[in-house]
Design a protein around this motif. Sequence first.
Motif, PDB file in Angstrom:
ATOM      1  N   THR A 174       4.135 -13.552 -17.479  1.00  0.00           N
ATOM      2  CA  THR A 174       3.063 -12.833 -18.161  1.00  0.00           C
ATOM      3  C   THR A 174       2.630 -11.651 -17.302  1.00  0.00           C
ATOM      4  N   PRO A 175       1.970 -10.654 -17.913  1.00  0.00           N
ATOM      5  CA  PRO A 175       1.630  -9.459 -17.138  1.00  0.00           C
ATOM      6  C   PRO A 175       0.596  -9.684 -16.044  1.00  0.00           C
ATOM      7  N   ASP A 176      -0.121 -10.809 -16.046  1.00  0.00           N
ATOM      8  CA  ASP A 176      -1.085 -10.961 -14.953  1.00  0.00           C
ATOM      9  C   ASP A 176      -0.392 -11.081 -13.604  1.00  0.00           C
ATOM     10  N   LEU A 177       0.847 -11.617 -13.597  1.00  0.00           N
ATOM     11  CA  LEU A 177       1.596 -11.653 -12.335  1.00  0.00           C
ATOM     12  C   LEU A 177       1.933 -10.243 -11.870  1.00  0.00           C
ATOM     13  N   ALA A 178       2.182  -9.361 -12.838  1.00  0.00           N
ATOM     14  CA  ALA A 178       2.446  -7.967 -12.462  1.00  0.00           C
ATOM     15  C   ALA A 178       1.232  -7.369 -11.777  1.00  0.00           C
ATOM     16  N   ALA A 179       0.050  -7.676 -12.308  1.00  0.00           N
ATOM     17  CA  ALA A 179      -1.172  -7.155 -11.681  1.00  0.00           C
ATOM     18  C   ALA A 179      -1.324  -7.691 -10.265  1.00  0.00           C
ATOM     19  N   VAL A 180      -0.964  -8.968 -10.048  1.00  0.00           N
ATOM     20  CA  VAL A 180      -1.024  -9.520  -8.686  1.00  0.00           C
ATOM     21  C   VAL A 180      -0.026  -8.812  -7.782  1.00  0.00           C
ATOM     22  N   SER A 181       1.169  -8.587  -8.336  1.00  0.00           N
ATOM     23  CA  SER A 181       2.203  -7.936  -7.526  1.00  0.00           C
ATOM     24  C   SER A 181       1.781  -6.548  -7.091  1.00  0.00           C
ATOM     25  N   VAL A 182       0.969  -5.889  -7.935  1.00  0.00           N
ATOM     26  CA  VAL A 182       0.503  -4.552  -7.566  1.00  0.00           C
ATOM     27  C   VAL A 182      -0.307  -4.611  -6.274  1.00  0.00           C
ATOM     28  N   VAL A 183      -1.005  -5.740  -6.055  1.00  0.00           N
ATOM     29  CA  VAL A 183      -1.728  -5.905  -4.791  1.00  0.00           C
ATOM     30  C   VAL A 183      -0.770  -5.714  -3.611  1.00  0.00           C
ATOM     31  N   PHE A 184       0.417  -6.344  -3.711  1.00  0.00           N
ATOM     32  CA  PHE A 184       1.406  -6.199  -2.642  1.00  0.00           C
ATOM     33  C   PHE A 184       1.891  -4.762  -2.513  1.00  0.00           C
ATOM     34  N   ILE A 185       2.094  -4.126  -3.674  1.00  0.00           N
ATOM     35  CA  ILE A 185       2.584  -2.748  -3.628  1.00  0.00           C
ATOM     36  C   ILE A 185       1.561  -1.850  -2.944  1.00  0.00           C
ATOM     37  N   VAL A 186       0.264  -2.062  -3.263  1.00  0.00           N
ATOM     38  CA  VAL A 186      -0.783  -1.243  -2.646  1.00  0.00           C
ATOM     39  C   VAL A 186      -0.810  -1.472  -1.139  1.00  0.00           C
ATOM     40  N   ILE A 187      -0.713  -2.748  -0.731  1.00  0.00           N
ATOM     41  CA  ILE A 187      -0.731  -3.046   0.709  1.00  0.00           C
ATOM     42  C   ILE A 187       0.461  -2.397   1.409  1.00  0.00           C
ATOM     43  N   ALA A 188       1.651  -2.505   0.766  1.00  0.00           N
ATOM     44  CA  ALA A 188       2.847  -1.897   1.357  1.00  0.00           C
ATOM     45  C   ALA A 188       2.663  -0.389   1.491  1.00  0.00           C
ATOM     46  N   GLY A 189       2.116   0.229   0.430  1.00  0.00           N
ATOM     47  CA  GLY A 189       1.894   1.678   0.477  1.00  0.00           C
ATOM     48  C   GLY A 189       0.953   2.049   1.606  1.00  0.00           C
ATOM     49  N   ALA A 190      -0.138   1.274   1.754  1.00  0.00           N
ATOM     50  CA  ALA A 190      -1.106   1.556   2.809  1.00  0.00           C
ATOM     51  C   ALA A 190      -0.456   1.413   4.181  1.00  0.00           C
ATOM     52  N   ALA A 191       0.396   0.375   4.339  1.00  0.00           N
ATOM     53  CA  ALA A 191       1.052   0.164   5.632  1.00  0.00           C
ATOM     54  C   ALA A 191       1.982   1.321   5.966  1.00  0.00           C
ATOM     55  N   ILE A 192       2.720   1.808   4.945  1.00  0.00           N
ATOM     56  CA  ILE A 192       3.634   2.920   5.197  1.00  0.00           C
ATOM     57  C   ILE A 192       2.849   4.168   5.581  1.00  0.00           C
ATOM     58  N   ALA A 193       1.741   4.421   4.854  1.00  0.00           N
ATOM     59  CA  ALA A 193       0.924   5.592   5.171  1.00  0.00           C
ATOM     60  C   ALA A 193       0.392   5.494   6.598  1.00  0.00           C
ATOM     61  N   ALA A 194      -0.086   4.292   6.983  1.00  0.00           N
ATOM     62  CA  ALA A 194      -0.617   4.117   8.331  1.00  0.00           C
ATOM     63  C   ALA A 194       0.471   4.329   9.374  1.00  0.00           C
ATOM     64  N   LEU A 195       1.648   3.750   9.114  1.00  0.00           N
ATOM     65  CA  LEU A 195       2.770   3.873  10.039  1.00  0.00           C
ATOM     66  C   LEU A 195       3.149   5.346  10.225  1.00  0.00           C
ATOM     67  N   ASP A 196       3.162   6.066   9.112  1.00  0.00           N
ATOM     68  CA  ASP A 196       3.550   7.469   9.161  1.00  0.00           C
ATOM     69  C   ASP A 196       2.530   8.287   9.948  1.00  0.00           C
ATOM     70  N   ARG A 197       1.231   7.996   9.746  1.00  0.00           N
ATOM     71  CA  ARG A 197       0.203   8.756  10.454  1.00  0.00           C
ATOM     72  C   ARG A 197       0.212   8.427  11.936  1.00  0.00           C
ATOM     73  N   LEU A 198       0.401   7.160  12.269  1.00  0.00           N
ATOM     74  CA  LEU A 198       0.234   6.738  13.659  1.00  0.00           C
ATOM     75  C   LEU A 198       1.448   7.066  14.518  1.00  0.00           C
ATOM     76  N   VAL A 199       2.663   6.808  13.982  1.00  0.00           N
ATOM     77  CA  VAL A 199       3.837   7.060  14.825  1.00  0.00           C
ATOM     78  C   VAL A 199       4.878   7.942  14.142  1.00  0.00           C
ATOM     79  N   GLY A 200       4.789   8.119  12.822  1.00  0.00           N
ATOM     80  CA  GLY A 200       5.786   8.932  12.125  1.00  0.00           C
ATOM     81  C   GLY A 200       6.983   8.100  11.717  1.00  0.00           C
ATOM     82  N   LEU A 201       7.332   8.153  10.431  1.00  0.00           N
ATOM     83  CA  LEU A 201       8.445   7.338   9.945  1.00  0.00           C
ATOM     84  C   LEU A 201       9.777   7.771  10.551  1.00  0.00           C
ATOM     85  N   GLU A 202       9.844   9.030  10.995  1.00  0.00           N
ATOM     86  CA  GLU A 202      11.114   9.564  11.511  1.00  0.00           C
ATOM     87  C   GLU A 202      11.571   8.839  12.767  1.00  0.00           C
TER      88      GLU A 202
END
Lengths: 265, 311
Positions: free
Chosen positions: A231-259
Amino acid sequence: MTTAGQRLAIWSLVWISILILSAPTVVVLGASVTSGNMIAFPPEGFSLKWYQKIAMARDLRQAFGRSLVVATVCTLVALPVGTLAGIALSRYRLRFANALQVYLLLPFTVPLIGSGIGLMLVFGEWRGLGSLWPVGVACAVINLPFLVWSVSSSATLLDPDLEHAAANCGAGRVQTFLHVTLPAVMPGVITGSLLMFILAMNEFLVSLLLTDARTVTLPVQIYNSIRSIITPDLAAVSVVFIVIAGAAIAALDRLVGLEIFLKSK
Amino acid sequence: MSSFRYPLRWRLMDALERAADLLWPERLSRFTGWLMIAPALLLVGLLVLGLAEMADGSLRTLDRATFLPSEELSLANYETALGSATYWRVFGRSILGATLATALTLALAFPYAYALVRVPGAVTRKALLVVLFLPFFIGQVVRAYGWLIILGNGGMVNEALGLVGIAPQRLLFNFPAVVFGLVQYLLPFAVLMLAPALTAIPAETETAARSLGASWVRTIWHVVLPMARPGLIGAGLVTMTLALTDFATPAMLGGGSQDFIANAIYDQFFRTADQGLGSALALMLVAAGSAIVALVLGLFGAGTLAMGARR
C-alpha cells in the motif's frame, strides 16, 4: 577529443545506469503522494493523505524511533573505538601491522549472514536479545572498517613534526592529542561517523536476525509489511529514508566534498 | 597578597596530564599504539567469538527426538550439507547469479566511472556522484520496495503494458529479477572502486595512443582497460562476494523461489531450527568468502586494499 559517436556510446550506457539507480527512488517518491488506494500507473492525482496516515501509525513511529536508537548506539560505540584505531594504525609503528589490518577487515570479509548469526549467538548467550543495544553494537562491529579507514586516511596526512613541535613547546601528551592530532583527523571522523549512522539506520539483515516482534527496526518493519500487501503508506515511510539519505549526502558534500571518493590512493 | 589562580582550562589540562601520567606512565609509551587499537581489537573480537560459537554449533547434530543439540561432536552436519542435492542446487544458483550480476555490473560500472572521472564539468560530476550515493544510502529494503511497485503484477510496467493491450507479464519472483536487483545493489560499490583506478590513468596516455593512430575502441581496449585492470579485478571480486552472500535481494525479488545461500542458512535457523546444519552452511560460506578475499590480498597486498575494500 572525443567525437559525438563516442560520447553517445558512453553516455547511453551511463543513462542506463542512472535509470537503474534512480528508478526505485523516483517511483517511491511518486507513489507516496498518490491519492488512489493502490499503486497505479498513471498516478491518480496528488494527496498527502499517506503521510497523515503514517504520522498516526504508532508501530511505524516506534520502529522509526528504534532505528534512531540503533544508529545512535552504533555511532557512539564506533566513534571512539574506530578513531583511536585509525590513529594508531597510521601514526604508530605497530608490529604485525599487516596482520592487524587483516584482522580489522574481518567485518568486511566475513559475509553479513555469517557475522549476523555469530553475533546473534553471542548476544543470545549473554541474554542481550530483546533489547536494542545489541543491534547497535552489532552494526558498529560490521561497519567499523569504514570508520577506521576514513580516520586513518586523514591521519596519514598529518605531519608528525607538528606533534613534535607541540611537545617541544611544552604541551603534554593529552594536550598534543586534543589540540593537534584530533583536529587533524576530524574530516575522517566526520565522514566515518556519518557513514556509520546512515548504514546502521538502514541495516536490514543484522536487524532482522537480532530483533524480535517487540523490537523491530524500521527496515525490518517495512520488509514484514511488503510481504503482505503493498500500500502507498509504505512509500510514505520509505520517503523518510530518502530524505535522510539526501541530508547525509548534502552534509558529506559540504563537510568533505563528494569528490574525495574519486581520489586515487 | 592576592592569590593568583591559573585559568580553569589550564588547571583542567594539567589534571588530565597528571592523570595520564599516573594511568599510563611515560615509560609505557612504546605501547601507546597498542592501547589505542585495543578497543577495536576487542570489538571485532565479538565477531571472532561468534564464529567460534558457530564452529562449536556446527559440530553438534540436532537430536530429532528432543530437539536439542547433541553432546558429542561430529562432522555429520558438514556431510549432510555436502551430500544434499538441494544445497548444491542453491549453491549453483548463487554462483551463477553472482557471476552474471558481476559481469553486468562491471559492464555498466566501467562507462559510469569513466564518465565520472573524465567529464569536464564539475556540476555534471557532482550530479553523477549524487545519483550514485543516493541508492547506496537508502538501503536495500526501500530499493526492493521500489522495484516491487515498478515490476509487480499490478505494477507500473504491467499497467502501462495493459494500456497498449498487452497481457500482464510475470516480471518478479524469478531468476532474472534477482540478478537485476543485484546489479542495482552492486553498481555503486563497483563504480566507487573503479573510479580511483581510472583517476590514476593520465588522460595524456589516451591522447598519445590516439595520436599514434589507434582508434578510440582500440585505445580503450589496449590502453585504458589494461591499466585499469587492478581496479577491475578488485571491483569484480568485491561485487562477486557481496552478490554471492546477499540475503535481501533474493528474499524480496525472488519471492522465496530463488533462494541464495544466505537465505538457505536463514531458513535453517528460523524455519527448521537446525542450528548445527545452519552453522555448518554459514561457516562454509565464510570459508568461500575468505578464499575470494585472500585472492584479492594475494593479488594486491594487504596495504592497498586495507580499509578501502567496500568503498
